[in-house]
Design a protein around this motif. Sequence first.
Motif, PDB file in Angstrom:
ATOM      1  N   TYR A  59      -0.567   5.428  41.569  1.00 34.97           N
ATOM      2  CA  TYR A  59       0.675   6.090  41.959  1.00 34.97           C
ATOM      3  C   TYR A  59       1.407   5.258  43.007  1.00 34.97           C
ATOM      4  O   TYR A  59       2.608   4.998  42.891  1.00 34.97           O
ATOM      5  CB  TYR A  59       0.335   7.484  42.498  1.00 34.97           C
ATOM      6  CG  TYR A  59       1.494   8.224  43.103  1.00 34.97           C
ATOM      7  CD1 TYR A  59       2.493   8.752  42.297  1.00 34.97           C
ATOM      8  CD2 TYR A  59       1.603   8.381  44.478  1.00 34.97           C
ATOM      9  CE1 TYR A  59       3.561   9.424  42.848  1.00 34.97           C
ATOM     10  CE2 TYR A  59       2.671   9.050  45.034  1.00 34.97           C
ATOM     11  CZ  TYR A  59       3.637   9.574  44.220  1.00 34.97           C
ATOM     12  OH  TYR A  59       4.699  10.232  44.761  1.00 34.97           O
ATOM     13  N   LEU A  62      -2.833  -1.712  32.174  1.00 37.90           N
ATOM     14  CA  LEU A  62      -4.239  -1.321  32.309  1.00 37.90           C
ATOM     15  C   LEU A  62      -4.527  -0.755  33.695  1.00 37.90           C
ATOM     16  O   LEU A  62      -5.350   0.138  33.846  1.00 37.90           O
ATOM     17  CB  LEU A  62      -5.143  -2.505  32.013  1.00 37.90           C
ATOM     18  CG  LEU A  62      -5.179  -2.908  30.531  1.00 37.90           C
ATOM     19  CD1 LEU A  62      -6.014  -4.162  30.344  1.00 37.90           C
ATOM     20  CD2 LEU A  62      -5.733  -1.765  29.682  1.00 37.90           C
ATOM     21  N   LEU A  63      -3.818  -1.282  34.697  1.00 38.91           N
ATOM     22  CA  LEU A  63      -4.093  -0.823  36.064  1.00 38.91           C
ATOM     23  C   LEU A  63      -3.584   0.595  36.307  1.00 38.91           C
ATOM     24  O   LEU A  63      -3.968   1.240  37.274  1.00 38.91           O
ATOM     25  CB  LEU A  63      -3.473  -1.792  37.072  1.00 38.91           C
ATOM     26  CG  LEU A  63      -4.244  -3.101  37.245  1.00 38.91           C
ATOM     27  CD1 LEU A  63      -3.458  -4.092  38.082  1.00 38.91           C
ATOM     28  CD2 LEU A  63      -5.595  -2.850  37.893  1.00 38.91           C
ATOM     29  N   ILE A  64      -2.723   1.073  35.427  1.00 38.10           N
ATOM     30  CA  ILE A  64      -2.224   2.443  35.590  1.00 38.10           C
ATOM     31  C   ILE A  64      -3.217   3.464  35.027  1.00 38.10           C
ATOM     32  O   ILE A  64      -3.130   4.643  35.321  1.00 38.10           O
ATOM     33  CB  ILE A  64      -0.839   2.582  34.921  1.00 38.10           C
ATOM     34  CG1 ILE A  64       0.171   1.744  35.685  1.00 38.10           C
ATOM     35  CG2 ILE A  64      -0.347   3.999  34.882  1.00 38.10           C
ATOM     36  CD1 ILE A  64       1.509   1.662  35.031  1.00 38.10           C
ATOM     37  N   LEU A  65      -4.183   2.968  34.237  1.00 33.74           N
ATOM     38  CA  LEU A  65      -5.110   3.876  33.544  1.00 33.74           C
ATOM     39  C   LEU A  65      -5.670   5.017  34.407  1.00 33.74           C
ATOM     40  O   LEU A  65      -5.668   6.161  33.958  1.00 33.74           O
ATOM     41  CB  LEU A  65      -6.265   3.065  32.959  1.00 33.74           C
ATOM     42  CG  LEU A  65      -6.091   2.657  31.497  1.00 33.74           C
ATOM     43  CD1 LEU A  65      -7.277   1.842  31.036  1.00 33.74           C
ATOM     44  CD2 LEU A  65      -5.925   3.884  30.616  1.00 33.74           C
ATOM     45  N   PRO A  66      -6.155   4.752  35.614  1.00 34.62           N
ATOM     46  CA  PRO A  66      -6.729   5.870  36.379  1.00 34.62           C
ATOM     47  C   PRO A  66      -5.746   7.006  36.600  1.00 34.62           C
ATOM     48  O   PRO A  66      -6.145   8.141  36.803  1.00 34.62           O
ATOM     49  CB  PRO A  66      -7.101   5.223  37.723  1.00 34.62           C
ATOM     50  CG  PRO A  66      -7.274   3.802  37.423  1.00 34.62           C
ATOM     51  CD  PRO A  66      -6.304   3.477  36.332  1.00 34.62           C
ATOM     52  N   TYR A  67      -4.464   6.695  36.557  1.00 33.88           N
ATOM     53  CA  TYR A  67      -3.445   7.725  36.742  1.00 33.88           C
ATOM     54  C   TYR A  67      -3.238   8.507  35.452  1.00 33.88           C
ATOM     55  O   TYR A  67      -2.878   9.683  35.477  1.00 33.88           O
ATOM     56  CB  TYR A  67      -2.144   7.058  37.165  1.00 33.88           C
ATOM     57  CG  TYR A  67      -1.085   8.007  37.642  1.00 33.88           C
ATOM     58  CD1 TYR A  67      -1.302   8.801  38.758  1.00 33.88           C
ATOM     59  CD2 TYR A  67       0.135   8.105  36.989  1.00 33.88           C
ATOM     60  CE1 TYR A  67      -0.339   9.673  39.203  1.00 33.88           C
ATOM     61  CE2 TYR A  67       1.110   8.970  37.434  1.00 33.88           C
ATOM     62  CZ  TYR A  67       0.868   9.750  38.541  1.00 33.88           C
ATOM     63  OH  TYR A  67       1.821  10.615  38.987  1.00 33.88           O
ATOM     64  N   ALA A  68      -3.460   7.829  34.323  1.00 38.45           N
ATOM     65  CA  ALA A  68      -3.161   8.445  33.035  1.00 38.45           C
ATOM     66  C   ALA A  68      -4.284   9.372  32.572  1.00 38.45           C
ATOM     67  O   ALA A  68      -4.032  10.361  31.898  1.00 38.45           O
ATOM     68  CB  ALA A  68      -2.903   7.362  31.989  1.00 38.45           C
ATOM     69  N   VAL A  69      -5.521   9.034  32.937  1.00 35.49           N
ATOM     70  CA  VAL A  69      -6.649   9.871  32.511  1.00 35.49           C
ATOM     71  C   VAL A  69      -6.666  11.138  33.368  1.00 35.49           C
ATOM     72  O   VAL A  69      -6.498  11.056  34.578  1.00 35.49           O
ATOM     73  CB  VAL A  69      -7.966   9.095  32.699  1.00 35.49           C
ATOM     74  CG1 VAL A  69      -9.151   9.961  32.325  1.00 35.49           C
ATOM     75  CG2 VAL A  69      -7.944   7.831  31.884  1.00 35.49           C
ATOM     76  N   PRO A  70      -6.853  12.309  32.749  1.00 34.44           N
ATOM     77  CA  PRO A  70      -6.901  13.535  33.552  1.00 34.44           C
ATOM     78  C   PRO A  70      -7.918  13.404  34.674  1.00 34.44           C
ATOM     79  O   PRO A  70      -9.064  13.009  34.449  1.00 34.44           O
ATOM     80  CB  PRO A  70      -7.339  14.591  32.536  1.00 34.44           C
ATOM     81  CG  PRO A  70      -6.885  14.065  31.232  1.00 34.44           C
ATOM     82  CD  PRO A  70      -6.953  12.577  31.322  1.00 34.44           C
ATOM     83  N   ALA A  71      -7.493  13.744  35.876  1.00 34.51           N
ATOM     84  CA  ALA A  71      -8.306  13.482  37.063  1.00 34.51           C
ATOM     85  C   ALA A  71      -9.654  14.192  37.005  1.00 34.51           C
ATOM     86  O   ALA A  71     -10.662  13.649  37.456  1.00 34.51           O
ATOM     87  CB  ALA A  71      -7.534  13.902  38.316  1.00 34.51           C
TER      88      ALA A  71
END
Lengths: 514, 374, 325
Positions: free
Chosen positions: A384, A321-330
């Motif tokens: 990242y 879940l903590l990786i989510l901000p990286y996975a969503v298109p910026a």
Amino acid sequence: MSLTTLPVRQVLMALVLLPALYLDFAIYQAGNVWIALAFLIVIAFGAYIYLRREAYPFRYLFPGFLGFGLFVIFPLVYTVCIGFMKYSSQNLLPYDRALELLLQETYLSGDVSYHYQLFAQDAGKYILVLQDMKDPGRRFASEPIDLKAGQQSGASESVTPVTPIAPGTQPPGKPLEMAQVTREKLFIPMRGRQFSLPDKTIVTLEGLARFAARQRLYTLNPDGTLTNRRDGSIVHADPQQGYFVNQKGEKVGVGFRTFTGFDNYVRILSDPRIQGPFLRIFLWTVAFSIFSVLGTFATGLLLAVVLEWKEIQCRKIYRTLLILPYAVPAVLSILIFKGLFNQEFGAVNAFLRGIFHFAPEWETNPWGARAMILLVNIWLGYPYMMLICTGMLQSIPSTIYEASAIDGSNALVDLFKITLPLILPPLFPILISSFAFNFNNFNLVYLLTAGGPKMVGGGIAGETDLLVTYTFNLAFRDSGTNYGLASAIATILFIMVGVLAWANLRIGGRNVKM
Amino acid sequence: MSDGSVEIKDLVKTYVDDRGRPTFTAVKKINLLIQNGEFMVLVGPSGCGKTTTLRMVAGLEKITSGTISIGGRVVNDLEPKDRGIAMVFQNYALYPHMTIFNNMAFGLQLAKKKKDFITETVGRTSKALGLDKMLERKPQALSGGQRQRVALGRAIVRNPTVFLFDEPLSNLDAKMRVQMRSEISRLHGQLGSTMIYVTHDQVEAMTMGDRICVMRDGNIMQVADPITLYRKPENVFVAGFIGSPPMNLLKGKIEQRPEGLVFTEMGEKAGLTIPLKPPVADLASRYVGKNIIFGIRPEHITEECTATCVPVESSVDIAEPMGSESLVYLKAGTGTLISRIHGEHIYHMGQPITANINMEKVHLFDTETEKVIR
Amino acid sequence: MAFPSLKTEPARVSNLRDRSTRRHRLTHEQRLLIRKVLAHAFLLSFLAIVLVPFIMVVSASFRQGNFAPSRLLPDKVSLDHWKYVLGIPYTEVVNPATGETRVVKPVVPPLLWFWNSIKVSCLSSAGIILLSGTAAYAFSRFKFKFRTPILSSLLILQMFPMVLALVAFYVILDFTGTYVKWLGLNTQAGLIMVYLGGISSYIWMIKGYFDTIPASMEESARIDGASPFQTFVRILLPVSIPIFAVVFILSFIGYMSEYPVASVVLQTGNNWTLAVGANSFLYEQEKLWGRFAALAVLSGVPITVVFMLCQRFVIGGLTSGGIKE
């Protein structure tokens, strides 16, 4: 093997070469001699590389280099060149075009006017017949011409010659009434056209009902200056201003782009209207990059360290879940935050107002806006760093920690005396690249604040502008379009980041085998 | 079967960097003739140029100067596939994304052989190697020994006149290595092809090679059959490299004493003094007063004395009993002598012992040229 | 591993021995528990910061009216934004007093932008793989003059921000467009062509992977009679699929988010990419948050899911160098 591959390669080469050569020829015919020549050289290089054995490695490099050359190196060189030019919305056209426009200017000459009549032909074509108002015997007719109702003809439309016709004769087709011409808006396409009489006098439509003789305003002198025929003044091109000026020093006609050497750079350093904002924006860019790197790294490392603790349950779920901000298109995340940080209606202020009775001005206060940008960037960037740090942490053998535990260490000592010294050297190049990336983090600032709030007395500069966004605004925003100045700043920017990348390569070079 | 003799003439390999500047020379003008059907082992420490030589034979490395001929034909400018060779690599170099069948069939497919032929050849070879049950598996699913067999099979399928092996057994465990060693030897017997085998392991070299070529620093030190190499080393390097434990090599001088010629060891402490008897004494007479290296193999230092033995007083430092024999490290002179003694006794540290050096088996080497004195 | 001191025996032994302080100190197990609770609290609050924005966007997409995301649950549920984004016509009350309504239907269905983005990003990424894969092969396996300097300058030159090269891109596309219509300004092919310039970091990434693959495999293929091209296609490429997956995903996500170049090259609504289209909902004067939210959810979810599924691949590629842009 070689017997079967050879013809295949040659056939493929021919299939690529022929259209390329055709295209090159088309470019040449259109008058772009130098571009055609450059293209031809590229084609020749390609042919050499793919047909000759000794250039074998370059067969694999050629396509990549082509793309890289066209879309990285060429724009770079082009931008650096523009940096030495006066090139803006006022000085937009090349010299030749500006001169051409000036030479096309005309003025009413003489007092001869002509009646006109249009004779409709097939397929939207018309014949124009002119009759001298004072001497009805002088009549002229044109070839059938295209007139599209209501559409302005382009300025580049060539001059149409008209030939004398005998009195009493009529061209074929039905003559149009004046009312018809107005109703069908045929005067609009006619307005842009020029017709030349046999004695080379140019006549154009004046008003609605008559044609009158016009003459070119300027004649080109052999020394490159221009003479104004009406008042006899001399006009010459001033390359320093990028304008044509007359003897009184007044600007005439449209500006043209011109090489002005280091003028743009001098302006950046000395013109207070540019130097002031430039310096402030530069400092903020550096501060933003440093705080972004430190913030994302600290957050990422902290999370990675906590998640490496084997006693915690559900580590996998947390990590995913903590990786989510990286996975969503910026882009989407940034725009979402633009909404959340909305000063009046956004969720952040609703929350803060509800709990602390305090609502920061994220949009209008420079410090609020800067804080918002950093917070959002840390939110975007920590996953990242977390991923990288996790990888590094897992490569540290656990026996080291067991040994330190026996020596009486604790978590904090472990972190600062063992973990950090071990992971920092290999991380250093990554931190530098991250710095360079944030230095040019266009998307974040442009989409989140667009540089706002405006800097007081800074022209188009904003308090949160990075050098990239500032340069972009300078070049492309309606208020700016100063390509020359923007390109000069872009060049400075590239040199700064390029040196950083070079240094990074040097430092990292010891670890990376080339 | 076509002629598989390999002739290497004045072969030089100099490596260059990206810009074509020479960096270092790995092979220095070597000459070697390998007979058709011979099993030739290239052996030497790492960096001696053995692998580079093999790779030049294979055609994987460009030749700087000199020629390589296979079957009388100069192959310098031939692609590897046209040289009639097959190669087995240290890390097997199997294609991980292909099945075992495709791994073995790859070369034949590229050569556009008929499908039936490929199936038949691969089938026959895999059966002979005991791989026929796992043809549809991928290399990851195989053990180290099986992978090595696939690599062998891939070479056999090509039906080459020369097999090239680049340290093929070094990634295997000790037991598997012994087994594969005999399997490769058997293969050589069955196929009768020329084989060139590179290894750094002198045991492998001794057990497998018809002849052995010892290399050092890009030079060939000696080429001979295993027994000659062991019995009659041409130089100090070969003497020290072949044999385990290695030959005892003592640096010293030949002196003329009243009682006859003696060898005196050099050193800060009192070195050994060994009286020389014929046949060694005759050789040594030419080197009176000169530096010399005195070599004796461990098995020629014994407890019993033969007719030509010279006794040396020493004490036991460490003893390594191995059952049938013991390796005893003897303190004598400035250093230690290793002796291989039939293992009927237990030896204790410090125990005095009289070691007998068999003078018939002594090798003397010139210190300057490092060549054997004959 | 990072908290090994929690498991240290010596500390615990000394606690038990030290009778005078024993009553005031917590036992080892209790301290462990407190630390675990603290750690979970920290992680959970962080998770809230990560997840709440997403939940709010979902809620905003279902909320009637165009409000900035500010609630966890919508007060008045409406599917209008979703209908708009999907291009389904819906009726809207224009004047509540008179009950006057009108039918709203987008000229360009926003879903098309998502599709455009997928198209552009996929083709660009495929092109990137083709160009950088072949170049990386040459850099990794061949020796030629100036190999190392070229490799370094690739990386340095790429530091020039694409945004600032827009004038040049404009000039190039304007030029190509006059000869090859489908490759000019306002074409997606033109945009893809511009994107293909950004290969250098991927060359480095792929080269790094190639360097870890033992050369003996290719040498073996060479002995088997494969040409260098056959070796590349039949041996090296199949073995390197993991790194190509990483490069594809990274460049795909990068191009999905690319805004400035796309906004200048693509001029008409039917050509826009997601980034340009999504931003177009948020004019300075009128911010259509609801529509934006629906589009963001619709397009963000599939990309996120794909990324999460490929996570393991990507993390492996990241730790081998390179940075998301």
